[in-house]
Design a protein around this motif. Structure first.
Motif, mmCIF file in Angstrom:
data_model
loop_
_atom_site.group_PDB
_atom_site.id
_atom_site.type_symbol
_atom_site.label_atom_id
_atom_site.label_comp_id
_atom_site.label_asym_id
_atom_site.label_seq_id
_atom_site.Cartn_x
_atom_site.Cartn_y
_atom_site.Cartn_z
ATOM 1 N N ALA A 194 0.733 -1.418 0.031
ATOM 2 C CA ALA A 194 0.084 -0.108 -0.147
ATOM 3 C C ALA A 194 0.901 1.196 0.119
ATOM 4 N N ARG A 195 1.891 1.154 0.592
ATOM 5 C CA ARG A 195 2.827 2.447 0.849
ATOM 6 C C ARG A 195 3.575 2.625 -0.612
ATOM 7 N N HIS A 196 3.762 1.492 -1.294
ATOM 8 C CA HIS A 196 4.663 1.642 -2.481
ATOM 9 C C HIS A 196 3.317 2.171 -3.528
ATOM 10 N N ILE A 197 2.096 1.630 -3.490
ATOM 11 C CA ILE A 197 1.165 2.108 -4.411
ATOM 12 C C ILE A 197 0.971 3.571 -4.152
ATOM 13 N N ALA A 198 0.781 4.061 -2.906
ATOM 14 C CA ALA A 198 0.714 5.543 -2.580
ATOM 15 C C ALA A 198 1.560 6.454 -3.149
ATOM 16 N N LYS A 199 2.989 5.923 -3.025
ATOM 17 C CA LYS A 199 4.050 6.668 -3.594
ATOM 18 C C LYS A 199 3.788 6.855 -4.774
ATOM 19 N N VAL A 200 3.498 5.901 -5.675
ATOM 20 C CA VAL A 200 3.436 6.128 -7.251
ATOM 21 C C VAL A 200 2.119 6.982 -7.649
ATOM 22 N N LEU A 201 0.940 6.588 -6.982
ATOM 23 C CA LEU A 201 -0.034 7.604 -6.979
ATOM 24 C C LEU A 201 0.283 9.062 -6.901
ATOM 25 N N GLU A 256 3.106 10.494 -7.001
ATOM 26 C CA GLU A 256 3.928 10.718 -8.281
ATOM 27 C C GLU A 256 3.233 11.288 -9.443
ATOM 28 N N HIS A 257 2.061 10.744 -9.635
ATOM 29 C CA HIS A 257 1.279 11.074 -10.765
ATOM 30 C C HIS A 257 0.130 12.080 -10.357
ATOM 31 N N GLY A 258 0.224 12.714 -9.036
ATOM 32 C CA GLY A 258 -0.579 13.948 -8.895
ATOM 33 C C GLY A 258 -1.673 13.386 -7.663
ATOM 34 N N ALA A 259 -1.704 12.281 -7.320
ATOM 35 C CA ALA A 259 -2.655 12.028 -6.188
ATOM 36 C C ALA A 259 -2.572 13.151 -4.715
ATOM 37 N N THR A 260 -3.497 13.705 -4.529
ATOM 38 C CA THR A 260 -3.489 14.511 -3.223
ATOM 39 C C THR A 260 -3.690 13.997 -1.940
ATOM 40 N N LYS A 261 -4.525 12.726 -1.884
ATOM 41 C CA LYS A 261 -5.236 12.039 -0.915
ATOM 42 C C LYS A 261 -4.977 10.771 -1.205
ATOM 43 N N VAL A 262 -4.467 9.690 -0.410
ATOM 44 C CA VAL A 262 -4.534 8.213 -0.400
ATOM 45 C C VAL A 262 -4.750 7.704 1.016
ATOM 46 N N LEU A 263 -5.597 6.809 0.747
ATOM 47 C CA LEU A 263 -6.467 6.205 2.013
ATOM 48 C C LEU A 263 -6.408 4.739 1.730
ATOM 49 N N ILE A 264 -6.195 3.954 2.828
ATOM 50 C CA ILE A 264 -6.478 2.459 2.865
ATOM 51 C C ILE A 264 -7.732 2.514 3.590
ATOM 52 N N PHE A 265 -8.658 1.549 3.212
ATOM 53 C CA PHE A 265 -9.766 1.245 3.889
ATOM 54 C C PHE A 265 -10.157 -0.285 3.817
ATOM 55 N N GLY A 266 -11.219 -0.548 4.509
ATOM 56 C CA GLY A 266 -11.410 -2.014 4.471
ATOM 57 C C GLY A 266 -10.891 -2.699 5.728
ATOM 58 N N SER A 267 -10.698 -4.180 5.520
ATOM 59 C CA SER A 267 -10.014 -4.565 6.577
ATOM 60 C C SER A 267 -8.473 -4.168 7.096
ATOM 61 N N LEU A 268 -7.858 -3.813 5.780
ATOM 62 C CA LEU A 268 -6.398 -3.440 6.075
ATOM 63 C C LEU A 268 -6.184 -2.150 6.783
ATOM 64 N N GLY A 269 -7.190 -1.257 6.466
ATOM 65 C CA GLY A 269 -7.575 0.381 7.097
ATOM 66 C C GLY A 269 -7.815 0.176 8.386
ATOM 67 N N ARG A 270 -8.936 -0.736 8.844
ATOM 68 C CA ARG A 270 -9.366 -0.997 10.221
ATOM 69 C C ARG A 270 -8.445 -1.564 11.289
ATOM 70 N N GLY A 271 -7.397 -2.369 10.447
ATOM 71 C CA GLY A 271 -6.443 -2.869 11.289
ATOM 72 C C GLY A 271 -7.064 -4.196 11.975
ATOM 73 N N GLU A 272 -8.260 -4.580 11.815
ATOM 74 C CA GLU A 272 -8.779 -5.957 12.364
ATOM 75 C C GLU A 272 -9.336 -6.348 11.129
ATOM 76 N N GLY A 273 -9.731 -7.962 11.183
ATOM 77 C CA GLY A 273 -10.185 -8.574 10.442
ATOM 78 C C GLY A 273 -9.590 -8.890 9.052
ATOM 79 N N PHE A 274 -8.079 -8.633 8.985
ATOM 80 C CA PHE A 274 -7.362 -8.895 7.685
ATOM 81 C C PHE A 274 -7.221 -10.379 7.508
ATOM 82 N N ASP A 275 -7.610 -11.117 6.594
ATOM 83 C CA ASP A 275 -7.142 -12.192 6.558
ATOM 84 C C ASP A 275 -5.969 -12.670 5.414
ATOM 85 N N PRO A 276 -4.826 -12.913 5.475
ATOM 86 C CA PRO A 276 -3.955 -13.305 4.774
ATOM 87 C C PRO A 276 -4.059 -13.934 3.685
ATOM 88 N N ASP A 277 -5.442 -14.788 3.782
ATOM 89 C CA ASP A 277 -5.517 -15.794 2.850
ATOM 90 C C ASP A 277 -6.555 -15.199 1.856
#
Length: 122
Positions: free
Chosen positions: A30-37, A39-60
């Motif tokens: 996510a950090r890598h993708i945010a960096k590239v976005l 570089e292309h002009g993104a002014t806001k980059v957010l993670i959401f869903g289970s990764l953003g919440r920090g709970e319920g993220f299932d590696p599988d």
């Protein structure tokens, strides 16, 4: 141009079996993708869903949900392709394990919820 293997360790994909993606790896991607976005002009980059919440993220099963805004409409597709292509984050069928949501979409009903719960990507 070769994919950047430093972002994602290559895993042999077996049909019908999705490679594990630990939360720490998902955050690194996510950090890598945010960096590239950005570089292309993104002014806001957010993670959401289970990764953003920090709970319920299932590696599988979980994917990486990223919201971004600020990239002009005529450059958003190029920016999204470039940001995810280098990571190699696809399943055995070539489907992305990263879902990108562009804030410039008209009628984006989930935008209010993402802005309220999303976490900025450093």
């Amino acid at each position: 141009m070769r994919p950047n293997t430093s972002v994602s360790a290559k895993t042999k994909l077996v049909p019908g079996v999705r490679a594990r993606m630990p939360r720490t790896h998902a955050l690194r991607v996510a950090r890598h993708i945010a960096k590239v976005l950005r570089e292309h002009g993104a002014t806001k980059v957010l993670i959401f869903g289970s990764l953003g919440r920090g709970e319920g993220f299932d590696p599988d099963r979980s994917d990486i949900d990223i919201y971004h805004e600020g990239i002009p409409a005529d450059r958003v597709i190029h920016a999204e392709v470039m940001s995810t292509w280098e990571t190699g984050e696809t399943d055995e069928y070539g489907h992305r394990r990263v879902d990108l949501v562009w804030g410039g979409l008209k009628g984006l009903t989930i935008k209010k919820q993402i802005l309220a719960t999303g976490v900025p990507v450093p």
